[in-house]
Write a protein that holds these residues in place. Structure first.
Motif, mmCIF file in Angstrom:
data_model
loop_
_atom_site.group_PDB
_atom_site.id
_atom_site.type_symbol
_atom_site.label_atom_id
_atom_site.label_comp_id
_atom_site.label_asym_id
_atom_site.label_seq_id
_atom_site.Cartn_x
_atom_site.Cartn_y
_atom_site.Cartn_z
ATOM 1 N N PRO A 124 0.783 -1.237 0.000
ATOM 2 C CA PRO A 124 0.000 0.000 0.000
ATOM 3 C C PRO A 124 0.821 1.298 0.000
ATOM 4 C CG PRO A 124 0.012 -0.941 2.200
ATOM 5 C CD PRO A 124 0.733 -1.917 1.318
ATOM 6 N N PHE A 125 2.122 1.241 0.204
ATOM 7 C CA PHE A 125 2.843 2.515 0.341
ATOM 8 C C PHE A 125 3.987 2.624 -0.659
ATOM 9 C CE2 PHE A 125 1.207 1.521 4.620
ATOM 10 C CZ PHE A 125 0.289 2.558 4.705
ATOM 11 N N VAL A 126 4.036 3.773 -1.329
ATOM 12 C CA VAL A 126 5.168 4.059 -2.199
ATOM 13 C C VAL A 126 6.273 4.659 -1.335
ATOM 14 C CG1 VAL A 126 3.839 4.395 -4.306
ATOM 15 C CG2 VAL A 126 4.155 6.307 -2.763
ATOM 16 N N PRO A 127 7.540 4.484 -1.728
ATOM 17 C CA PRO A 127 8.620 4.977 -0.859
ATOM 18 C C PRO A 127 8.808 6.487 -0.971
ATOM 19 C CG PRO A 127 9.518 3.949 -2.827
ATOM 20 C CD PRO A 127 8.036 3.755 -2.896
ATOM 21 N N GLY A 128 9.336 7.034 0.100
ATOM 22 C CA GLY A 128 9.771 8.430 0.066
ATOM 23 C C GLY A 128 8.753 9.462 0.464
ATOM 24 N N VAL A 129 7.519 9.059 0.757
ATOM 25 C CA VAL A 129 6.477 10.041 1.095
ATOM 26 C C VAL A 129 6.741 10.591 2.503
ATOM 27 C CG1 VAL A 129 4.010 10.415 1.403
ATOM 28 C CG2 VAL A 129 4.817 8.779 -0.291
#
Lengths: 173, 307
Positions: free
Chosen positions: B229-234
């Motif tokens: 569910p999560f893209v990196p770097g946010v």
């Protein structure tokens, strides 16, 4: 007779449910706000017979389960609302001090609303639904109860009037 | 007769209870019919929610202004001078501007990281009666939204898509007590798990007992397998308190989210991540203190009158 009452009640329940989802839920009120639909279902149950109250709880619970913000599995709110609606009607039925007295009805609704939330917490724990930290839960319970205490006397005359219309209407030949 | 009625009521009560238990069992076993029913109801409700949002936006703005009376006194005084029509126009314009500002910030954030995003408007706050923190957005499967997609606000993480319907989607906010996200500390790359607490602050648990965290450290999302569910770097938030209890295996702390969840009007759903990991590129700049002008007054004595 029962079928006619249910068919008259159903559109009212649907309307209040849609109003809850489309209007009341738009506002992020302090303390978690209130559920107009729950208040409506509880008022309806308090001033009805236990038989009608159980059916009211079933119908209201099904609608609450269909709401996208219902956290648990389908049937959880149904179970809770059947028990609560039947319970308040059973305890208050025939006792004019409660079901016939506006203050009694408000008291019943506020307490029943609190018990509803507690039952939801208990059943969520059993079903493995996470409900948050103790402080947050306590704040929601307190806020919800206070909002219910404020809102119920305001809407009670209208809900009572609608109940009278549905249940005092005689079918014409 | 009375006993007959009581018996019938009890039978009805028991039947309804059994029906409810039956529904719970079916749902827990994953019977698709019940999910479909919920989806159908949501499809019916979404036009009402959109209409409600459209109609009530001026009212909500008005209430927001009232609650922020101290901060917006000048603005309210100005609005009082206008007539009723101009008031409504101004409130609508204000709402649109605020959303535009949010949108610009979101696009800046997504553009810096190279995310492919789609914008959405928040059309309803989820009821807190179920002790969950959710919002409904006005796009769904028709716009390519799927479950477990990252949702961004103008400042960072807002939540994750929990349920999707054809024209709407339910977003679990990062404040939800069930929300968990793997994070790393910008710069040091230490990793930990962040858990929502129902408010704008969250709990951080570091995974390594050899690493340390300090107040002010910035947390970024680590990213998930296949970016869902999560893209990196946010950007997620920053550390506001550190717990150094001797009994703890690893350090824990309190984190404040960058996102202001009370004012979410526009969000963006990440459809595809960037081809490369953005690393620490999205770390928000530290606020620069505004210099306070110092006024120096030189007093020159007037020439004494000559005698």
């Amino acid at each position: 007779m029962l079928t006619r009452k249910i068919s008259l009640s159903a559109p009212i329940f649907l309307f209040i449910f849609i109003f809850q989802e489309a209007v009341v839920n738009q506002f992020k009120l302090p303390g978690g706000g209130f559920s107009l639909f729950t208040i409506f279902a509880l008022v309806w149950a308090v001033i009805s017979t236990p038989e009608i109250a159980a059916l009211t709880g079933f119908g209201a619970g099904i609608l609450m389960d269909m709401s996208q913000s219902a956290g648990g599995p389908v049937g959880q709110w149904t179970l809770i609302m059947i028990i609560i609606c039947y319970g308040v009607s059973y305890l208050g039925y025939g006792d004019g001090n409660f079901s016939g007295n506006p203050l009694g009805v408000v008291f019943f609704v506020v307490v029943a609303n609190l018990v509803t939330e507690l039952l939801f917490l208990a059943s969520s724990a059993l079903l493995g639904v996470t409900t948050g930290g103790f402080g947050q839960v306590l704040l929601t319970l307190l806020g919800n109860s206070l909002w219910t205490l404020v809102i119920t006397p305001i809407v009670l005359p209208l809900f009572s009037f609608m109940h009278n219309i549905v249940f005092e209407t005689r079918s014409a030949l | 007769m009375r006993y007959g009625t009581e018996g019938r009521t009890r039978l009805l009560f028991i039947t309804l209870i059994v029906t409810a238990l039956f529904l719970i069992t079916l749902d827990l076993r994953g019977v698709a019919v019940l999910g479909g029913a919920r989806q159908g109801v949501q499809t019916i409700l979404s036009p009402f929610q959109k209409a409600g949002n459209f109609i009530l936006t001026p009212v909500k703005n008005f209430l927001t202004d009232v609650t922020h009376l101290g901060r917006t006194r000048n603005q309210i005084e100005k609005l009082r001078a206008d007539n009723a029509k101009l008031k409504i126009d101004l409130l609508n314009r204000k709402s649109a501007d605020a959303q535009l500002k949010q949108l610009e910030s979101i696009l800046d954030l997504a553009g810096t990281a190279g995310y492919r995003v789609i914008n959405a408007k928040v059309i309803s706050q989820g009821s807190t009666q179920s002790f969950s923190q959710t919002v409904t957005i006005d796009i769904g499967t028709n716009a390519g939204i799927k479950n477990n997609m990252t949702v961004l606000s103008q400042n960072g993480i807002a939540g994750v898509v929990k349920d999707v319907y054809p024209t709407t989607a339910l977003v679990m906010l990062a404040t939800d007590p069930t929300f968990k996200i793997g994070v790393r500390i910008a710069g040091s790359q230490q990793i930990g798990i962040l858990t929502g607490r129902g408010s704008r602050s969250a709990s951080l648990q570091l995974l390594d007992n050899l690493t340390t965290v300090k107040v002010g450290d910035v947390l970024l999302a680590r990213g998930s397998v296949a970016n869902r569910p999560f893209v990196p770097g946010v950007p997620v938030g920053y550390v506001t308190a550190v717990d150094n209890s001797a009994g703890e295996i690893a350090q824990s702390g309190t984190v404040r989210y960058y996102t202001n969840f009370g004012g979410l009007g526009v969000v963006a759903v990440v459809l595809a991540p960037s081809s490369t990991n953005p690393g620490d590129a999205l770390v928000p700049p530290k606020p620069v203190p505004t210099p306070i002008p110092t006024v120096t007054v030189y007093v020159t004595p007037s020439p004494s009158p000559t005698k």
